[in-house]
Scaffold this active site. Structure first.
Site, mmCIF file in Angstrom:
data_model
loop_
_atom_site.group_PDB
_atom_site.id
_atom_site.type_symbol
_atom_site.label_atom_id
_atom_site.label_comp_id
_atom_site.label_asym_id
_atom_site.label_seq_id
_atom_site.Cartn_x
_atom_site.Cartn_y
_atom_site.Cartn_z
ATOM 1 N N LYS A 107 0.637 -1.202 0.107
ATOM 2 C CA LYS A 107 0.024 -0.023 0.007
ATOM 3 C C LYS A 107 0.803 1.178 -0.034
ATOM 4 C CE LYS A 107 -4.225 -1.976 2.009
ATOM 5 N NZ LYS A 107 -3.763 -3.501 2.277
HETATM 6 C C1 LIG Z 1 -4.580 -4.411 1.476
HETATM 7 C C2 LIG Z 1 -3.924 -5.872 1.504
HETATM 8 C C3 LIG Z 1 -4.372 -6.831 0.797
HETATM 9 C C4 LIG Z 1 -5.453 -6.637 0.110
HETATM 10 O O1 LIG Z 1 -5.374 -5.851 -1.254
HETATM 11 P P1 LIG Z 1 -6.754 -5.375 -2.285
HETATM 12 O O2 LIG Z 1 -6.116 -4.173 -2.971
HETATM 13 O O3 LIG Z 1 -7.432 -4.698 -0.950
HETATM 14 O O4 LIG Z 1 -7.326 -6.583 -2.701
HETATM 15 C C5 LIG Z 1 -3.555 -7.953 0.863
HETATM 16 N N1 LIG Z 1 -2.418 -8.089 1.320
HETATM 17 C C6 LIG Z 1 -1.956 -7.250 2.409
HETATM 18 C C7 LIG Z 1 -0.863 -7.273 3.245
HETATM 19 C C8 LIG Z 1 -2.784 -5.838 2.547
HETATM 20 O O5 LIG Z 1 -2.297 -4.890 3.409
#
Ligand SMILES: *Cc1c(COP(=O)(O)O)cnc(C)c1O
Length: 437
Positions: A107
């Site tokens: 993210k």
């Molecule tokens: C946010 C997150 C996900 C999921 O990603 P999306 O874009 O919401 O599908 C998977 N793994 C981790 C570690 C995350 O922080």
């Protein structure tokens, strides 16, 4: 570039409006009206380009009409202060490690890009301060808080459930100070999310202050996630391993996989996608039955994927719906798998013992789905390793009977002093608090 709403009931928006508003007026999600595709020559040229150069090509396709080239280039370079390497796990399965950023989760890419793009628009206007509200169960809050730290004209409020995020996660957004305020809510993650939603709908509050969101509904957060798919392709193409690529994405809100599918429509040479879920499997159920039945989430050890109502589903339907019957089109490109906590733990043990590779619970879903999908000999499988295992140290150590090292970046956060404001889960309290800011 104009952005339309997936609900088609709101007027089109400019990039600036779409980024500042987050959600369209009709509660739909913004979509770029055009997806520019690369020529085969441009795709082939990526093999010899750096991550920054590739990311700029992709960014330019989305944002080039709205942001000057030198500014966009700088935003891309500032965002990507770290690499996203592709690492082999066994013969034909590779891990795309997206956890080398400041908060050790994928993210960081979207949050850092969005912070810089929003900062640019605010600076250009020289207008009102923008307030970002973000509810978090852990990972989103840390990425957003660190991405926006020190950006002039923006204040971030992180709402998190008291006692329900890990100490490592908590210190990543409560120790920063400056333009980041942590609000510790006496309730659950769902309560935090409900408070944020109510705030966006409150007319008086929105008159008092400009509010926006920074989760993957925001185009500036999710589109940049397509950068690393192209970079992964380039890395594997150099090794002659990119002829038949299969990307497997551990999914919750489906922002990450949607960015990959945008890449596909831009010409990314990928054969198919796999969406890996934990027990929250509404998407898999949709693939199997054609019926989409969102429901409350259940808790798992891959908790960043504990989503019962994946917000980017509307974007997937919209993207494929432009082609033909959406369900048939989706099924021909995307398959799905789901894993219980026991299966996730078993995969983590197996991969650690057999290949010496440390998976986090989310990446484990991705790896196992590639195995269960039974790749053909000429295919290369790439799963997105979405977080560093140390972010889930408690879970990982218990499963592997290990004591994994906490990277220095994470340890630095743990030295800071926690600063947070306690609030009840009543909207009136949150509202009064904001009205007094
Ligand atoms: C946010 C997150 C996900 C999921 O990603 P999306 O874009 O919401 O599908 C998977 N793994 C981790 C570690 C995350 O922080």
């Amino acid at each position: 570039m104009k952005y339309y709403s997936t609900n088609k009931q709101a007027p089109q928006a400019s990039l600036k409006e779409a980024v500042i508003k987050g959600l369209a007026g009709d509660k739909g999600l913004f979509m770029p009206e055009q997806i520019k595709s690369f020529t085969p020559e441009q795709i082939a040229s990526m093999k010899n380009k750096s991550f920054h150069e590739i990311a700029y090509m992709v960014a330019n396709a989305f944002f080039g009409e709205d942001v000057e080239p030198d500014v966009l280039k700088r935003i891309v370079e500032d965002t990507l202060s770290f690499d996203t390497p592709v690492v082999p796990v066994n013969d034909n399965i590779y891990s795309l490690e997206l956890y080398h950023g400041p908060t050790l989760a994928f993210k960081d890419v979207g949050a850092r890009f969005m912070a810089r793009l929003l900062g640019y628009f605010i600076k250009k206007e020289g207008k009102e301060k923008v307030n970002v509200l973000v509810a978090t169960s852990g990972d989103t809050g840390s990425a957003v808080a660190n991405g926006f730290l020190g950006v002039p004209g923006i204040h971030v409020y992180v709402l998190y459930p008291k006692g329900k995020v890990s100490p490592i996660q908590e210190c990543q957004f409560t120790t920063l100070g400056q333009n980041i305020t942590a609000l510790e809510i006496d309730g659950t993650f769902d309560d935090c999310q409900a408070l944020v939603k109510s705030a966006f709908m409150d007319a008086e509050l929105n008159n008092h202050m400009k509010l926006t969101s920074a989760n993957s509904i925001n185009v500036a957060r999710f589109l940049p996630q397509s950068f690393y798919y192209f970079h992964a392709y380039a890395q594997l193409a150099r090794q002659g391993k990119a002829n038949e690529l299969v990307f497997c994405v551990p999914s919750g809100n489906f922002g990450n996989i949607t960015a990959g599918i945008f890449g596909y429509y831009m010409g990314l040479p990928v054969k198919r996608f796999i969406a890996a879920n934990n027990r929250n499997d509404v998407f898999l159920e949709y693939l199997n039955t054609g019926i989409y039945n969102p429901r409350p989430s259940v808790s798992t050890i891959a908790n960043a994927m504990d989503v019962g109502y994946p917000s980017n589903f509307a974007r997937i339907i919209d993207l494929f719906g432009q082609k033909e019957d959406a369900y048939t089109a989706i099924k021909s490109l995307v398959t799905g798998y789901r894993y219980t906590d026991e299966e996730i733990a078993e995969t983590m043990r197996k991969v650690y013992n057999e290949y010496g590779y440390l998976l986090d619970p989310h990446g484990a879903c991705g790896y196992q789905a590639l195995v269960d999908n039974k790749l053909a000999a000429q295919e290369t499988g790439v799963f997105l390793e979405t977080a560093h295992p140390a972010k889930f140290k408690g879970t990982v150590d218990e499963i592997l009977k290990s004591d994994i090292e906490i990277p220095s970046k994470l340890r630095e956060f743990m030295k800071g002093t926690k600063q947070s404001t306690n609030l009840s889960k009543e909207f009136s309290d949150f509202r009064n608090y904001l009205l007094n800011q």
